[in-house]
Design a protein around this motif. Structure first.
Motif, PDB file in Angstrom:
ATOM      1  N   HIS A 100       4.361   2.132  -5.295  1.00  0.00           N
ATOM      2  CA  HIS A 100       5.151   2.953  -4.364  1.00  0.00           C
ATOM      3  C   HIS A 100       6.425   2.179  -4.022  1.00  0.00           C
ATOM      4  N   TRP A 136       7.369   1.434  -0.256  1.00  0.00           N
ATOM      5  CA  TRP A 136       6.606   0.386   0.436  1.00  0.00           C
ATOM      6  C   TRP A 136       7.188  -1.006   0.189  1.00  0.00           C
ATOM      7  N   VAL A 142      -1.486   9.248  -0.438  1.00  0.00           N
ATOM      8  CA  VAL A 142      -0.358   8.499  -1.009  1.00  0.00           C
ATOM      9  C   VAL A 142      -0.895   7.383  -1.907  1.00  0.00           C
ATOM     10  N   GLU A 143      -0.238   7.161  -3.045  1.00  0.00           N
ATOM     11  CA  GLU A 143      -0.664   6.083  -3.951  1.00  0.00           C
ATOM     12  C   GLU A 143       0.237   4.865  -3.796  1.00  0.00           C
ATOM     13  N   VAL A 144      -0.395   3.688  -3.730  1.00  0.00           N
ATOM     14  CA  VAL A 144       0.346   2.421  -3.865  1.00  0.00           C
ATOM     15  C   VAL A 144      -0.413   1.605  -4.900  1.00  0.00           C
TER      16      VAL A 144
END
Ligand SMILES: NS(=O)(=O)c1c2ccccc2cc2ccccc12
Ligand SMILES: [Zn+2]
Length: 265
Positions: free
Chosen positions: A152, A155, A216-218
């Motif tokens: 992400h 981030w 949400v993807e990180v």
């Protein structure tokens, strides 16, 4: 003298109520969201999330999480289930010691790797955040679940400051062009909402949670950076190792008859 609290041992969540009586209240957070028991509410207006990206903010390690405090009167939240206008105060996260746990809320018993909380206070009803934090309808927390996946980019604007806040009470000033809205999922119309509390002592029952359905993807590497923060400035494990800040999530609390509303069918 402030009472020490934490997430394990004698000062852990099972004993918070001894020094923080509200922790034993009837509308505590977090909770499990049983999607078969949520109730669609067609009366919600669209959520209005207006953040500017020219706010200067500061990132702190408060020993329980990292906290990005925002001091812009241009970051406002209204609409959805909210009757009033709320102003962004800070955002922080909760995470685990590995990617299988870390979120505070769960969905049908599933725990995510982390959970983002954007904390707002009611500027229509109260004169300060310190007042609002103790009052019903005082706080609104926008919440997004986080899972391990692709990197992400947004981030990285926050994580790039983590080396300055590794130790507790470390702070770093963030005045680059960063808009926290980039940390939210694309779909901001589908969410659950219910009335709860601060998930940390003093556990004031003043919070309206708005929890986005989209996760949400990180990347796993980014999640590992959350775990690089230290819990205290001095104490070392007997091995001389730093003690890292992980598993800073409260166990789920009794629903006590509360109904979780859904903005979608
Ligand atoms: N987890 S939390 O959002 O309840 C929370 C706060 C909520 C409202 C106001 C202030 C808060 C401060 C927190 C500080 C550390 C962790 C959670 C916190
Ligand atoms: Zn939180």
């Amino acid at each position: 003298k402030p009472v020490a609290w934490g997430y394990e041992g004698d000062i852990g969540p099972c004993n918070w109520h001894k020094y923080f009586p509200k922790a034993g209240g009837k509308r505590q957070s977090p909770i499990d969201i049983d999607t078969s028991a949520t109730q669609y509410d067609g009366s919600f207006k669209p959520l209005r999330i207006h953040y500017d990206s020219h706010m200067c903010s500061s990132l702190t390690n408060n020993g329980h999480t990292f906290c990005m405090s925002v001091n812009s009167d241009q970051c406002n939240l209204s609409g959805g289930p909210l009757e009033d206008k709320y102003r962004l105060l800070q955002f922080h996260c909760h995470w685990g010691s590995d990617d299988t746990k870390g979120s505070e809320h769960t969905v049908d018993g599933h725990q995510y790797a982390a959970e983002l909380h954007l904390v707002h206070w009611n500027t229509d009803k109260f004169k300060s955040a310190d007042e609002a934090i103790e009052k019903n309808q005082g706080i609104a927390v926008l919440t997004a679940f986080i899972k391990a996946g692709k990197e992400h980019r947004g981030w990285n604007h926050v994580l790039s400051h983590f080396k300055d806040i590794k130790k507790v009470q470390g702070t770093s000033t963030v005045n680059e062009d960063f808009n926290p809205k980039c940390l939210l999922p694309e779909n901001q119309t589908d969410y659950w909402t219910y009335e709860g509390s601060l998930t940390t002592p003093p556990c004031h029952e003043s919070v309206r949670f708005i929890i986005f359905k989209e996760v949400v993807e990180v990347s796993s590497e980014q999640l590992a950076q959350f775990r690089s923060l230290c819990v205290c400035s001095s104490r070392k494990r007997d091995t001389g190792e730093d003690e890292h800040l992980v598993d800073n999530f409260r166990p789920i609390q009794p629903l006590n008859g509360r109904v979780v509303k859904a903005s979608f069918q």
